[in-house]
Design a protein around this motif. Structure first.
Motif, PDB file in Angstrom:
ATOM      1  N   LYS A   1      60.781 126.128 -24.235  1.00  0.00           N
ATOM      2  CA  LYS A   1      59.679 125.332 -24.238  1.00  0.00           C
ATOM      3  C   LYS A   1      58.495 125.753 -23.407  1.00  0.00           C
ATOM      4  N   TYR A   2      58.810 125.904 -22.003  1.00  0.00           N
ATOM      5  CA  TYR A   2      57.938 125.940 -21.099  1.00  0.00           C
ATOM      6  C   TYR A   2      57.885 127.453 -20.470  1.00  0.00           C
ATOM      7  N   GLY A   3      58.432 128.396 -20.791  1.00  0.00           N
ATOM      8  CA  GLY A   3      58.530 129.905 -20.444  1.00  0.00           C
ATOM      9  C   GLY A   3      59.221 130.050 -19.091  1.00  0.00           C
ATOM     10  N   ASP A   4      59.087 131.188 -18.906  1.00  0.00           N
ATOM     11  CA  ASP A   4      59.585 131.618 -17.380  1.00  0.00           C
ATOM     12  C   ASP A   4      58.867 131.222 -16.407  1.00  0.00           C
ATOM     13  N   ALA A   5      57.547 130.799 -16.624  1.00  0.00           N
ATOM     14  CA  ALA A   5      56.674 130.336 -15.445  1.00  0.00           C
ATOM     15  C   ALA A   5      56.855 128.959 -15.117  1.00  0.00           C
ATOM     16  N   GLY A   6      57.273 128.297 -16.161  1.00  0.00           N
ATOM     17  CA  GLY A   6      57.209 126.676 -16.083  1.00  0.00           C
ATOM     18  C   GLY A   6      58.492 125.848 -16.159  1.00  0.00           C
ATOM     19  N   TRP A   7      59.478 126.628 -16.504  1.00  0.00           N
ATOM     20  CA  TRP A   7      60.833 125.621 -16.630  1.00  0.00           C
ATOM     21  C   TRP A   7      61.327 125.333 -15.470  1.00  0.00           C
ATOM     22  N   GLN A   8      60.951 126.106 -14.378  1.00  0.00           N
ATOM     23  CA  GLN A   8      61.634 125.557 -13.103  1.00  0.00           C
ATOM     24  C   GLN A   8      60.608 124.257 -12.695  1.00  0.00           C
ATOM     25  N   ASP A   9      59.476 124.124 -12.840  1.00  0.00           N
ATOM     26  CA  ASP A   9      58.606 123.032 -12.346  1.00  0.00           C
ATOM     27  C   ASP A   9      59.133 121.919 -13.257  1.00  0.00           C
ATOM     28  N   TYR A  10      59.372 122.042 -14.515  1.00  0.00           N
ATOM     29  CA  TYR A  10      59.786 120.955 -15.370  1.00  0.00           C
ATOM     30  C   TYR A  10      61.104 120.433 -14.811  1.00  0.00           C
ATOM     31  N   TRP A  11      62.245 121.153 -14.380  1.00  0.00           N
ATOM     32  CA  TRP A  11      63.268 120.545 -13.926  1.00  0.00           C
ATOM     33  C   TRP A  11      62.998 120.035 -12.366  1.00  0.00           C
ATOM     34  N   LYS A  12      62.178 120.487 -11.811  1.00  0.00           N
ATOM     35  CA  LYS A  12      61.834 119.608 -10.608  1.00  0.00           C
ATOM     36  C   LYS A  12      61.517 118.548 -10.742  1.00  0.00           C
ATOM     37  N   LYS A  13      60.600 118.157 -11.845  1.00  0.00           N
ATOM     38  CA  LYS A  13      59.990 116.652 -12.255  1.00  0.00           C
ATOM     39  C   LYS A  13      61.079 116.087 -12.910  1.00  0.00           C
ATOM     40  N   LEU A  14      62.189 116.516 -13.704  1.00  0.00           N
ATOM     41  CA  LEU A  14      63.191 116.007 -14.210  1.00  0.00           C
ATOM     42  C   LEU A  14      64.260 115.462 -13.069  1.00  0.00           C
ATOM     43  N   LYS A  15      64.362 116.304 -12.064  1.00  0.00           N
ATOM     44  CA  LYS A  15      65.240 115.885 -10.975  1.00  0.00           C
ATOM     45  C   LYS A  15      64.516 114.674 -10.338  1.00  0.00           C
TER      46      LYS A  15
END
Length: 352
Positions: free
Chosen positions: A185-199
């Motif tokens: 969904k968010y690509g290599d550049a965006g998935w980690q930022d998404y998980w930071k928000k989810l955490k």
């Protein structure tokens, strides 16, 4: 559906007709190695045994990740003839370790083209598909007059803080599938930022599906009994029909729903094990797994969708567990090339 990695306790399930299993030299016994979710109607497997002359023995090796690891460790002296249950998130691990030998089932051409991964080598055959998605507790959201989340983006909104439980991506196939869905969904550049928000929004991580769904999730029968307090859980699009089919009395509607904007398509495969003690029996069993009768028997036994083009699903399965129309997907080679690093980064980001 409960899937994970870890230490393995191998358990055996006898053949459907109650016959005792025999020595490795018995070419009339064909052994299927699988995860714990393997299930088939007694009359369906009995018909195969009658027609083929083989007695089916089933060895359940824990959750899918455990079963794959066990099969790899014992590949030189395999526990059986056919392995069922390796999915697209772990397929490369099995193939890279030379777990299977080539075989093309008789009715392979009846399988939907989009599922025919690794078709050239025929080391594995697609058997079923399912969607890993966030499920929600309908009563929880109705009582609070709060709309349930529908997409990945919704899950990080303040109104859903401390509501989601997911499985560990390092120890669970649905947990890994959910991670892969966010990468897609968010690509290599965006998935980690998404998980930071989810955490930051209070996501809870547990080891496997059974704990998440049957203990932490407030919407499942098991979760209600365990007084689970999380109304959102990473599970499957086919979980709602299971809540209906297994309930007594059956409700008119499923108590759980699916956030279809959070789905990742999972495909399960079977293959003839290298060094199989009964390769001819294994080939016959693989032929059987592709037949229309077996494919149509799966939905209400393993709560998965058939991959055969002409296979139909039961009405209650079609009503309560339709597949996602636009699930996130990922090419097997991309999963193979990045899975371990993604899991490592996810572990460092979410669990530490």
């Amino acid at each position: 559906m409960a899937i994970g990695l870890g230490l393995v306790t191998l358990s055996a399930c006898g053949s459907s007709n109650g016959k005792s299993t025999s020595s490795s030299a018995d070419t009339k016994t064909v052994t299927l190695v699988s995860h714990t979710s393997w299930a088939v109607s007694k009359d369906v497997i009995a018909d195969f045994e009658k027609r083929s002359g083989y007695t089916v023995k089933v060895l359940k090796s824990g959750d899918a990740g455990e079963a794959v690891n066990k099969a790899i460790l014992t590949k030189d002296h395999p526990q059986g003839d056919v392995f069922f249950g390796v999915d697209n998130t772990l397929l490369s691990r099995a193939l890279d370790n030379g777990l299977f030998q080539s075989y093309r089932p008789k009715e392979f051409d009846r399988i939907r083209p989009e599922y025919r991964a690794e078709e050239a080598g025929h080391r594995v055959t697609p058997i079923d598909s399912g969607d890993i998605c966030v499920n929600y507790d309908k009563k929880y959201f109705a009582d609070r007059k709060l709309a349930p989340p529908a997409t990945f983006d919704d899950l990080v909104k303040p109104q859903y803080k401390n509501l989601l439980v997911t499985e560990n991506a390092a120890t669970s196939s649905p947990g890994l599938g959910f991670l892969l869905g966010t990468v897609a969904k968010y690509g290599d550049a965006g998935w980690q930022d998404y998980w930071k928000k989810l955490k930051a929004n209070g996501v809870k991580v547990v080891d496997g599906w059974d704990v998440a769904y049957n203990q932490e999730f407030s919407g499942s029968a098991g979760g209600r009994k365990a007084k689970g307090d999380r109304p959102l859980v990473v599970s499957y699009a086919s979980s709602p029909p299971a809540e209906v089919v297994y309930a007594d009395p059956r409700p008119k509607d499923a108590p759980t729903g699916v956030a279809y904007g959070t789905c990742f398509r999972q495909v399960e495969y079977a293959g003839l094990l290298g060094n199989a003690r009964n390769p001819e029996g294994g080939k016959a069993l693989l032929d059987f797994l592709v037949t229309k009768r077996f494919q149509e028997d799966m939905p209400l036994n393993m709560f998965v969708h058939p991959v055969r083009e002409d296979a139909q699903v039961p009405p209650e399965f079609a009503k309560y567990g339709p597949p996602a129309e636009n699930p996130e997907t990922m090419a097997p080679d991309k999963i193979a090339g990045n899975r371990d690093q993604w899991v490592k980064s996810w572990t460092s980001l979410v669990l530490k």
